[in-house]
Design an enzyme around this catalytic site. Structure first.
Site, mmCIF file in Angstrom:
data_model
loop_
_atom_site.group_PDB
_atom_site.id
_atom_site.type_symbol
_atom_site.label_atom_id
_atom_site.label_comp_id
_atom_site.label_asym_id
_atom_site.label_seq_id
_atom_site.Cartn_x
_atom_site.Cartn_y
_atom_site.Cartn_z
ATOM 1 N N CYS A 185 0.409 -0.789 -0.217
ATOM 2 C CA CYS A 185 -0.418 -0.338 0.240
ATOM 3 C C CYS A 185 0.857 0.912 0.099
ATOM 4 O O CYS A 185 1.524 1.599 1.144
ATOM 5 C CB CYS A 185 -1.043 -0.007 1.078
ATOM 6 S SG CYS A 185 -2.214 1.487 1.905
ATOM 7 N N CYS A 234 -0.341 3.694 2.078
ATOM 8 C CA CYS A 234 -0.128 4.146 3.676
ATOM 9 C C CYS A 234 0.869 4.007 4.164
ATOM 10 O O CYS A 234 1.663 4.638 5.226
ATOM 11 C CB CYS A 234 -0.700 2.244 3.660
ATOM 12 S SG CYS A 234 -2.637 1.590 3.319
ATOM 13 N N ASP A 235 2.427 3.857 3.797
ATOM 14 C CA ASP A 235 3.267 3.859 4.066
ATOM 15 C C ASP A 235 4.618 4.524 2.943
ATOM 16 O O ASP A 235 5.496 4.426 3.436
ATOM 17 C CB ASP A 235 4.007 2.206 3.653
ATOM 18 C CG ASP A 235 3.116 1.323 4.320
ATOM 19 O OD1 ASP A 235 2.568 1.958 5.526
ATOM 20 O OD2 ASP A 235 2.799 0.000 4.361
#
Length: 306
Positions: A132, A135-136
């Site tokens: 992701c 997300c990261d």
């Protein structure tokens, strides 16, 4: 045991649209998910192929859909479905938060990211290995990262990562991408994105604390080399999230649910919608289409029980 006319399992675009259509028809609806509503939309940076929006963040579209889905009093609850009992007109959904009774079910659990299955992947998950970018990606600002894959998700997230990372290396096992042409054009024009063709990741390397690179095999020359990188983002396909429904015998050999164009499975009163279905195109717009059909047909089915 709480009772509902309809239980929708999964609160992605298919599930939320199903809940909208069914609750508009005055059914009591439970929208059930093990996590936050929106599904994989929450992991998508920019959605540019959903009608009505030139570009919209995935989490923002999730919020808008959820507002619509619950406008007509559909309930939303957290819960991991463990199994489903089909008792004809009555069906029981077993979850880690209790059991629910219903007359009809729409399965919209979607799919999850497929793993590479190479050494180092599990060991460095969360320490440089990610599925992701949204997300990261922020953890890799001004660092070199690797993206594995050549489809829409891989290229879309490579473009997103290029805004953060110093360089994005796309590793693809073929000599051309599978992504939409418009995404390919954007990636090829991006000076920060480089491509390694005809290659497979054989191992993810690290220093026991974090990722330091990947070992790559060229499948044409059979030569190996190492690419230094701080992060590895993997987009090599999806797997259906249907393990909890295996006893219903409604899936194919790969686990995708078999449903016709009316979203009906072979079990009366159990429908499937969205990415969890056996089909070719898995997009937000096709999921919402599935959801509308499933919600309406669940209503029609329940009418036959009266």
């Amino acid at each position: 045991m709480k009772k509902y006319d309809l239980i929708v399992i999964g609160a992605g675009p298919a599930g939320m649209t199903s809940a909208l259509y069914a609750s508009r028809a005055d059914l009591s609806v439970l929208l059930l998910d093990r996590g936050v509503y929106g599904g994989q939309m929450n992991n998508t940076s920019a959605i540019e192929n959903y009608p009505g929006f030139e570009s919209i963040l995935g989490p923002d579209l999730s919020k808008k859909m959820y507002k619509s889905a619950t406008k007509f009093d559909a309930e939303y609850a957290y819960g991991t479905v463990q199994s489903v009992d089909n008792n004809g007109k009555i069906k029981i959904v077993h979850t880690d938060n209790g059991d629910f009774e219903t007359g009809a079910i729409i399965i919209a659990t979607g799919s999850k990211n497929k793993e590479l299955g190479v050494p180092g992947e599990k060991e460095y998950s969360g320490r440089g290995v990610s599925y992701c970018a949204v997300c990261d990606g922020a953890f890799f600002k001004n660092k070199r990262v690797v993206v594995v894959g050549g489809g829409d998700s891989a290229i879309q997230e490579s473009i997103y990562l290029s805004q953060l990372a110093s360089e994005v290396i796309v590793i693809h096992r073929r000599d051309q991408l599978r992504a939409q042409k418009i995404l390919q054009e954007q990636a090829f024009k991006n000076d920060k994105i480089k491509f390694v063709w005809n290659s497979n990741v054989k191992e993810i390397l690290g220093d026991q604390m974090k990722v330091t690179g990947v070992k790559v095999l060229n499948n044409k020359t059979n030569q190996e080399h190492v690419i230094d990188a701080s992060g590895v983002f993997i987009y090599v396909g999806n797997l259906p999230m249907t393990e909890q429904f295996k006893d219903l015998s409604i899936t194919d050999e790969k686990g995708w649910i078999k449903a016709n164009d009316q979203m009906e499975t072979k079990i009366p009163g159990i429908f499937a919608a969205g990415d969890v279905r056996e089909k070719q195109l898995r997009q937000i717009v096709t999921s919402t289409g599935d959801g509308g059909i499933a919600g309406q047909n669940a209503f029609s089915y329940l009418q036959t029980l009266k």
